[in-house]
Design an enzyme around this catalytic site. Sequence first.
Site, mmCIF file in Angstrom:
data_model
loop_
_atom_site.group_PDB
_atom_site.id
_atom_site.type_symbol
_atom_site.label_atom_id
_atom_site.label_comp_id
_atom_site.label_asym_id
_atom_site.label_seq_id
_atom_site.Cartn_x
_atom_site.Cartn_y
_atom_site.Cartn_z
ATOM 1 N N LYS A 199 0.761 -1.260 0.044
ATOM 2 C CA LYS A 199 0.011 -0.055 0.051
ATOM 3 C C LYS A 199 0.943 1.367 0.027
ATOM 4 C CE LYS A 199 -0.796 0.465 5.018
ATOM 5 N NZ LYS A 199 0.008 1.735 5.348
ATOM 6 N N THR A 200 2.098 1.211 0.849
ATOM 7 C CA THR A 200 2.762 2.459 0.735
ATOM 8 C C THR A 200 3.357 2.522 -0.695
ATOM 9 O OG1 THR A 200 3.429 2.041 2.796
ATOM 10 C CG2 THR A 200 4.918 3.531 1.869
ATOM 11 N N ASP A 204 -4.025 7.652 5.125
ATOM 12 C CA ASP A 204 -3.378 6.270 5.150
ATOM 13 C C ASP A 204 -3.960 5.737 6.409
ATOM 14 O OD1 ASP A 204 -1.998 3.911 4.682
ATOM 15 O OD2 ASP A 204 -0.019 4.665 5.392
ATOM 16 N N GLU A 205 -4.092 4.402 6.711
ATOM 17 C CA GLU A 205 -4.661 3.560 7.756
ATOM 18 C C GLU A 205 -5.866 4.020 8.044
ATOM 19 O OE1 GLU A 205 -3.257 0.927 8.598
ATOM 20 O OE2 GLU A 205 -1.055 1.202 8.516
ATOM 21 N N GLN A 258 -7.650 -5.239 9.562
ATOM 22 C CA GLN A 258 -6.682 -5.039 10.447
ATOM 23 C C GLN A 258 -7.110 -3.725 11.604
ATOM 24 O OE1 GLN A 258 -2.365 -5.054 9.267
ATOM 25 N NE2 GLN A 258 -3.349 -5.164 7.295
ATOM 26 N N ARG A 282 1.758 -11.002 10.285
ATOM 27 C CA ARG A 282 3.095 -10.785 10.454
ATOM 28 C C ARG A 282 4.084 -11.756 10.075
ATOM 29 N NH1 ARG A 282 1.956 -6.443 9.823
ATOM 30 N NH2 ARG A 282 -0.236 -7.451 9.293
#
Length: 585
Positions: free
Chosen positions: A34-35, A212-213, A243, A552
């Site tokens: 996504k970044t 973002d987020e 998430q 993770r």
Amino acid sequence: MQKLFFNELNKDQLEAVSFAKGPAIILAGAGSGKTRVLVYKVSNLVKNLNILPSEIVMITFTNKAATEMKDRVKFRLGYIGTFHSFCAKILRIDGTSIDIDRKFTIYDDSDQTDVVKSILKNFETKKFTAGYFLNRISGAKNQLIPAKNYLNYFSDYNAPLVAEVYAKYQKILEKNNALDFDDLIMKVIDLFLKKGEILDKYQNRYKYLMVDEFQDTNYAQYYFTKLLGGKYKNVTVVGDFSQSIYSWRGADIKNLEKFKSDFPDTKVFNLEQNYRSTQKILNFAYEVISKNQTHPILELFTENKEGDEVEFFAAENEEYEAIFIADKIKELSVQNPFASIAVLYRTNAQSRVIEEVFLHYGIPYVLIGGTRFYERKEIKDVLSYLRLLVNPNDSVSIERVKKIGKRKWEEFKDLYEKIKNQVKIKETNELMDDVFHSTGYLKLYNPDEEDDFARLENIKELRSVAVAFPKLTDFLEQVALVETEYSVEEKKAKTGGKEGVRLMTLHQAKGLEFPYVFICGVEEGILPHARSIDDQFALEEERRLFYVGITRAKEKLFITFANRRFIFGRRNDSVKSRFLGQEEL
């Protein structure tokens, strides 16, 4: 200006990057890049569509994320930073329009606590801590509820007291020309609503907004986004609702639906190709998260190797669980650095057994975002009381207990006179109860507050050690031995010892990745947590938390649970978590 072509993007990433005008939601699965997509979207706007970099704002949730974005975006944008820093900048420029001095001070947690403590000195009630009031005040501000309207929204028994403290707190902040972090956003929204010309100025200045987020936004942050992006509607929000794990901080998973309603022409892009994990890990992640029903679910896939099966281990008890983890880590460490391995757990109290086994095995470890069990404030407080029962002249413990409170110190001295001849006879857990009963120490913590509840869990976990060592001198000797081993490990670290295995809660693991991940204590009452089992919304958040832990892992995932667990001072039969494929309970 030379056009850019994005051959390195996959099909879904390219579609998201290429969509320039209008509102967009990018649902970006864990490890889906996504970044990279945000960075390339900026490049597309500037290089291919000739948008001025100064017209683009990128909002992140942490300063660390903002720094990463600044490093990767090769243009000087209108702004890259957090909601709070962006709003502080706006208030420094235009806050005078609503009587906010440009030289205002921003109060941190410590400053806020001092203010509330000064207010509470004039109240008879000792039932609630400063943290309790600050938590309630912050919750109100995140919902854009000022002190004067507090009782219009909250009617519980404590609401009038909270409203009074809230009003006094705001008056002190105003007198001191200070704002807290929640004020920064709340005051900018107030500015925008009262001064339409100022809102118009910022809308015209910043025509492209990226957040973002987005799954972590609260109501105030969402409303700010809606106002700033409301004119040109070039708003891109990025997030993964699988998430979303911070509802206790005010994060509102419903903001996704609000966004679609407020921006009806929204285009949704799904990023489902994962670049982090093996397919076996992703299959298990989907198997877990697909049971949720209140948010979009992405089915992640990868071109990475299929990988090893997820390994499950049912331990006889919590000690055998920790020993299994230690044995596996010893095997892995032959060819892998300890820092490539993470052990995740639901509550901080679970770290005690793992820490002690690691110390015994000589496995170096680093607690991420946490403190070693016997160095936690509440544990050191209780240990000081207990040490004084054995040695009333221990000056270090005397000083610590006095700092807890003068009244509690006097109450403890009265207790000592009553039971000093019984200390050798009574069991450790009984003596611990005597201390709690006589001093009221446990009342310092409010179980309705997340941080205080964790402290109470740690104290209950200390009781597990007390039950295991019923003689107080044996108990204190065991604690001293562990603390000595702490010191040995610290010295090794300072003299160039290897980096350690990462130990942390599932919440602290968000945003990180490791080749090897252990998730322990996957049992009913722990994960999902006992406080969440009777609430479908909370239960789904617990499942999302487990999903965060699973995703993770890059190469190998271990899931452990115990048939019996001695935790919080009690030995209980355990039931494997409903998240592990059995019928929902």
